[in-house]
Scaffold this motif. Structure first.
Motif, PDB file in Angstrom:
ATOM      1  N   ALA A 151     -33.665  51.968  82.703  1.00  0.00           N
ATOM      2  CA  ALA A 151     -32.909  53.380  82.655  1.00  0.00           C
ATOM      3  C   ALA A 151     -33.450  54.098  83.876  1.00  0.00           C
ATOM      4  CB  ALA A 151     -33.388  54.204  81.306  1.00  0.00           C
ATOM      5  N   PRO A 152     -32.770  54.979  84.725  1.00  0.00           N
ATOM      6  CA  PRO A 152     -33.290  55.499  85.827  1.00  0.00           C
ATOM      7  C   PRO A 152     -34.697  56.061  85.638  1.00  0.00           C
ATOM      8  CG  PRO A 152     -30.985  56.312  85.228  1.00  0.00           C
ATOM      9  CD  PRO A 152     -31.554  55.290  84.076  1.00  0.00           C
ATOM     10  N   GLY A 153     -35.462  55.425  86.869  1.00  0.00           N
ATOM     11  CA  GLY A 153     -36.875  56.059  86.925  1.00  0.00           C
ATOM     12  C   GLY A 153     -37.933  55.055  86.199  1.00  0.00           C
ATOM     13  N   TYR A 154     -37.441  53.967  85.475  1.00  0.00           N
ATOM     14  CA  TYR A 154     -38.248  53.038  84.819  1.00  0.00           C
ATOM     15  C   TYR A 154     -37.833  51.680  85.412  1.00  0.00           C
ATOM     16  CZ  TYR A 154     -39.575  56.468  81.439  1.00  0.00           C
ATOM     17  OH  TYR A 154     -40.074  57.402  80.902  1.00  0.00           O
ATOM     18  N   VAL A 155     -38.949  50.787  85.570  1.00  0.00           N
ATOM     19  CA  VAL A 155     -39.044  49.359  86.098  1.00  0.00           C
ATOM     20  C   VAL A 155     -39.755  48.522  85.059  1.00  0.00           C
ATOM     21  CG1 VAL A 155     -38.372  49.845  88.286  1.00  0.00           C
ATOM     22  CG2 VAL A 155     -40.665  49.353  87.679  1.00  0.00           C
ATOM     23  N   LEU A 156     -39.099  47.457  84.621  1.00  0.00           N
ATOM     24  CA  LEU A 156     -39.668  46.247  83.757  1.00  0.00           C
ATOM     25  C   LEU A 156     -40.537  45.188  84.594  1.00  0.00           C
ATOM     26  CD1 LEU A 156     -39.581  45.189  80.969  1.00  0.00           C
ATOM     27  CD2 LEU A 156     -37.816  43.676  81.556  1.00  0.00           C
ATOM     28  N   GLN A 157     -41.770  45.147  84.221  1.00  0.00           N
ATOM     29  CA  GLN A 157     -42.514  44.099  84.702  1.00  0.00           C
ATOM     30  C   GLN A 157     -43.041  43.220  83.712  1.00  0.00           C
ATOM     31  OE1 GLN A 157     -45.817  45.756  86.994  1.00  0.00           O
ATOM     32  NE2 GLN A 157     -44.715  46.922  88.478  1.00  0.00           N
ATOM     33  N   VAL A 158     -43.200  41.911  83.844  1.00  0.00           N
ATOM     34  CA  VAL A 158     -43.513  41.135  82.850  1.00  0.00           C
ATOM     35  C   VAL A 158     -44.551  40.164  83.182  1.00  0.00           C
ATOM     36  CG1 VAL A 158     -42.470  39.061  81.262  1.00  0.00           C
ATOM     37  CG2 VAL A 158     -40.941  40.803  82.203  1.00  0.00           C
ATOM     38  N   TRP A 159     -45.557  39.879  82.303  1.00  0.00           N
ATOM     39  CA  TRP A 159     -46.780  39.063  82.324  1.00  0.00           C
ATOM     40  C   TRP A 159     -46.801  38.153  81.408  1.00  0.00           C
ATOM     41  CZ3 TRP A 159     -47.324  43.571  84.970  1.00  0.00           C
ATOM     42  CH2 TRP A 159     -48.216  43.695  86.152  1.00  0.00           C
ATOM     43  N   THR A 160     -47.140  36.911  81.540  1.00  0.00           N
ATOM     44  CA  THR A 160     -47.465  36.161  80.580  1.00  0.00           C
ATOM     45  C   THR A 160     -48.587  36.307  79.502  1.00  0.00           C
ATOM     46  OG1 THR A 160     -48.980  34.686  81.839  1.00  0.00           O
ATOM     47  CG2 THR A 160     -46.586  34.017  81.948  1.00  0.00           C
ATOM     48  N   ALA A 161     -48.529  35.870  78.384  1.00  0.00           N
ATOM     49  CA  ALA A 161     -49.601  36.300  77.633  1.00  0.00           C
ATOM     50  C   ALA A 161     -49.832  35.327  76.625  1.00  0.00           C
ATOM     51  CB  ALA A 161     -49.422  37.490  76.762  1.00  0.00           C
TER      52      ALA A 161
END
Ligand code: DCM
Length: 131
Positions: free
Chosen positions: A74-84
């Motif tokens: 959504a506007p104003g948000y970004v997705l970052q991904v880490w392995t876990a």
């Protein structure tokens, strides 16, 4: 203005990736995602990931490496991904999800991923054996 980060986990165990089916909100319900959520004040993304996976799935995890890339939500948000890596517990859909599945690499396209998660899932697949 800097975008706010939503962090999600590519939870890996025994050569499989964990997929979670959202139960809310209505426009996302039924679609599959890498579980995670918004950073709280003062948290680093790995700290937020550990907290979110504990709250949502009831497991303890250890973040690994960042999956390269950043994806708009959504506007104003970004997705970052880490392995876990799973440290203890068996994931259960405690909050925000109604089903979980462990997917081998060849099964990754058997669930209807959220559009914004698809590139991250493709990158995460590089951490799975086979293919
Ligand atoms: N989100 C997403 N993909 C994920 C995790 C979250 O697109 N793997 C989105 C859904 C919500 C927002 O981020 O709009 C915040 O997530 P949550 O409601 O789980 O805190």
């Amino acid at each position: 203005m800097t975008d706010r980060v939503v962090v999600a986990g590519a939870v890996l165990d025994e050569g499989r990736l964990l997929a979670a089916r959202r139960s809310a909100p209505p426009e996302l319900a039924g679609r599959w995602e890498l579980p995670g959520g918004k950073l709280e004040q003062g948290e680093t993304p790995p700290q937020a990931l550990v907290r979110e996976l504990r709250e949502e799935l009831g497991v303890e995890t250890e973040p690994g490496e960042r999956i390269p890339g950043e994806w708009p939500l959504a506007p104003g948000y970004v997705l970052q991904v880490w392995t876990a890596r799973l440290v203890s517990g068996e994931p259960r859909p405690l909050e925000d999800h109604d089903e979980l599945r462990w997917l081998y690499r060849h099964e990754l396209d058997t669930v209807d991923w959220l559009d914004q998660d698809r590139p991250a899932v493709a990158e995460a697949a590089r951490h799975l054996p086979g293919g």
